[in-house]
Enzyme design. Structure first.
Site, PDB file in Angstrom:
ATOM      1  CB  THR A 297      -0.966  -0.003   1.196  1.00  0.00           C
ATOM      2  OG1 THR A 297      -0.234  -0.252   2.414  1.00  0.00           O
ATOM      3  CG2 THR A 297      -2.036  -1.073   1.021  1.00  0.00           C
TER       4      THR A 297
ATOM      5  CE  LYS B 271       0.847  -3.325   3.430  1.00  0.00           C
ATOM      6  NZ  LYS B 271       0.096  -2.412   4.389  1.00  0.00           N
TER       7      LYS B 271
ATOM      8  CB  THR C 160       3.434  -5.216  13.617  1.00  0.00           C
ATOM      9  OG1 THR C 160       4.776  -5.474  13.176  1.00  0.00           O
ATOM     10  CG2 THR C 160       3.338  -5.498  15.086  1.00  0.00           C
TER      11      THR C 160
ATOM     12  CD  GLU D  97       2.412   5.306   6.503  1.00  0.00           C
ATOM     13  OE1 GLU D  97       2.133   6.064   7.450  1.00  0.00           O
ATOM     14  OE2 GLU D  97       1.583   4.553   5.978  1.00  0.00           O
TER      15      GLU D  97
ATOM     16  CG  ASN E  17      -0.441   8.379   8.324  1.00  0.00           C
ATOM     17  OD1 ASN E  17      -1.074   7.328   8.307  1.00  0.00           O
ATOM     18  ND2 ASN E  17       0.875   8.395   8.323  1.00  0.00           N
TER      19      ASN E  17
ATOM     20  CB  THR F  71      -8.601  13.299   0.985  1.00  0.00           C
ATOM     21  OG1 THR F  71      -7.319  13.596   1.561  1.00  0.00           O
ATOM     22  CG2 THR F  71      -9.650  13.193   2.053  1.00  0.00           C
TER      23      THR F  71
END
Length: 414
Positions: free
Chosen positions: A166, A192, A203, A288, A409, A414
């Site tokens: 993702t 992933k 996790t 991230e 995040n 959106t």
């Protein structure tokens, strides 16, 4: 050996291990993937991983979240977890917080995966990853699994890896050959995970395959021990996912047996441990948007206190932002220790950063600040904490916290 995968100084790679270029699947396994239109961004989003042997043994670990997603519930409650042969997975939608319909869709995935893997439904685990709270379109997943089943190939690892990702910035997978007393076996892992990472069994999504012959009880023992030393030690943001799953499939094509309580079991376990620890650190390195990975070790005379302090430091936004900026602000670590152990003042604790003592017995000590700044500019930064007493020690791997994490995040749906 090649350093292309085992890059962390915190992973001890056994001499028995050789990395296999290209990270192929072990003999006896096939994988396939399809673009079913689940990911808004497009691309591969449904995958199928299959062992061809009816004698395959397995082990699994799942999230302990009280809001566990339907795929976890279906896999945990409807599968023979010691005899799985296949995994059906989708990305782009977590199928979490989706109620009865979500359970039905997870069951449909299981049925479609079983049909394409030519096995019974109770030997197919299902996994989903992506946005929470959106109903999964079962028509898309079924169609995707039919296409993935037709695409099954011994060379399908790359496509399968793409289908499970993702927000990952890079692939997390590797294949190793392991020299056992009875011959060479191969272990591959595809993983992933970049955010919503906090220990509690596995996790993330991680699928481990091997051509070794491993009794189910041994597979369960080894996976449990290795998960506790790897994924249970990793945190990105202190958030426990609803979908975390780690599965080990042992197909046995090599014919090399890993007997319980044998030298082969020890060597196999050491290799699996190194593989999963490096994957756990890779998740933190992804983070991230992360720049750096931290490792905190805590020792002392009271087990719960040791664990609380390690978690408090690894999850502290103040510690993590300092790590991101390469700032050796150890006062933030002292604050996290005190928060984890309230009403214990005066607490005689020691703090060492990259082998430089900065605090002893709860008191600052002089050190070369310029040297320390250079040390914490590295990609991996180690913190060592000593509490009163002796007898317990733990570790936590953690990512830093920077601008990109907030961007990812804040705009996730959106």
């Amino acid at each position: 050996m090649s350093a292309s995968f085992f890059t962390s100084r915190w992973v001890d790679v056994p001499d028995s291990v050789t990395e296999v270029p290209g990270a192929p699947l072990p003999d006896g396994f096939r994988a396939g993937a399809a673009a079913a239109g689940i990911k808004p961004s497009g691309g591969l989003d449904v995958g199928l991983l299959v062992s061809d042997s009816d004698q395959t043994t397995s082990a699994a670990r799942f999230t302990r979240s009280g809001a566990a997603a339907p795929p976890v519930i279906v896999s945990r409650d409807r599968c023979r977890l010691d005899a799985l042969r296949a995994v059906a997975v989708n990305s782009g939608n977590a199928n979490a917080a989706t109620g009865r319909q979500g359970l039905d869709e997870a069951a449909r995935m299981q049925g479609s995966g079983a049909m394409m893997a030519r096995t019974s439904e109770d030997r197919v685990a299902v996994c989903s990853t992506g946005v929470i709270g959106v109903q999964l379109d079962g028509t898309k997943t079924v169609r995707g699994l039919l296409e993935a089943g037709k695409a099954l190939s011994a060379d399908g690892a790359d496509a399968f890896q793409q289908a499970i990702q993702t927000t990952d910035r890079f692939e997390k997978r590797a294949t190793i050959d392991v020299e056992l007393p009875g011959g060479t076996v191969r272990i591959a892992a595809q993983c992933k995970g970049a955010g919503m990472i906090q220990p509690s069994h596995a996790t993330m999504l991680c699928f481990v395959t091997t051509d070794a012959v491993v009794p189910a009880e041994t597979a369960d023992l080894l996976l449990g021990v290795c998960v506790k030393r790897s994924f249970d030690r990793a945190t990105v943001d202190g958030q426990l996912s609803t979908n975390d799953t780690c599965i080990l499939l042992c197909g046995g094509a090599s014919g090399v047996v890993v007997e319980p309580q044998s030298q082969a079991e020890l060597i196999f376990g050491q290799a699996l441990d190194a593989l999963l620890r490096q994957l756990a650190i890779a998740m933190c390195r992804d983070g991230e948007g992360a720049r750096r990975v931290g490792r905190v070790t805590v020792r002392g005379g009271h087990g719960p206190n040791v664990e609380r302090v390690a978690r408090a430091i690894g999850n502290s936004p103040l510690v993590k932002t300092a790590l991101y900026g390469g700032d050796p602000n150890w006062g933030r670590i002292a604050q996290a220790i005190g928060m984890a152990l309230p009403d214990t003042a005066p607490l005689p604790y020691d703090i060492t950063i990259e082998d430089v003592p900065v605090c002893i017995g709860g008191n600052a000590v002089s050190h070369d600040e310029d040297d320390l700044v250079r040390r914490v500019a590295r990609e991996e930064v180690e913190y060592a904490i000593a509490l009163p007493g002796d007898g317990f020690e733990t570790e936590v791997f953690f990512s830093d916290l920077g601008h990109e994490y907030i961007t990812v995040n804040a705009e996730y749906t959106t």
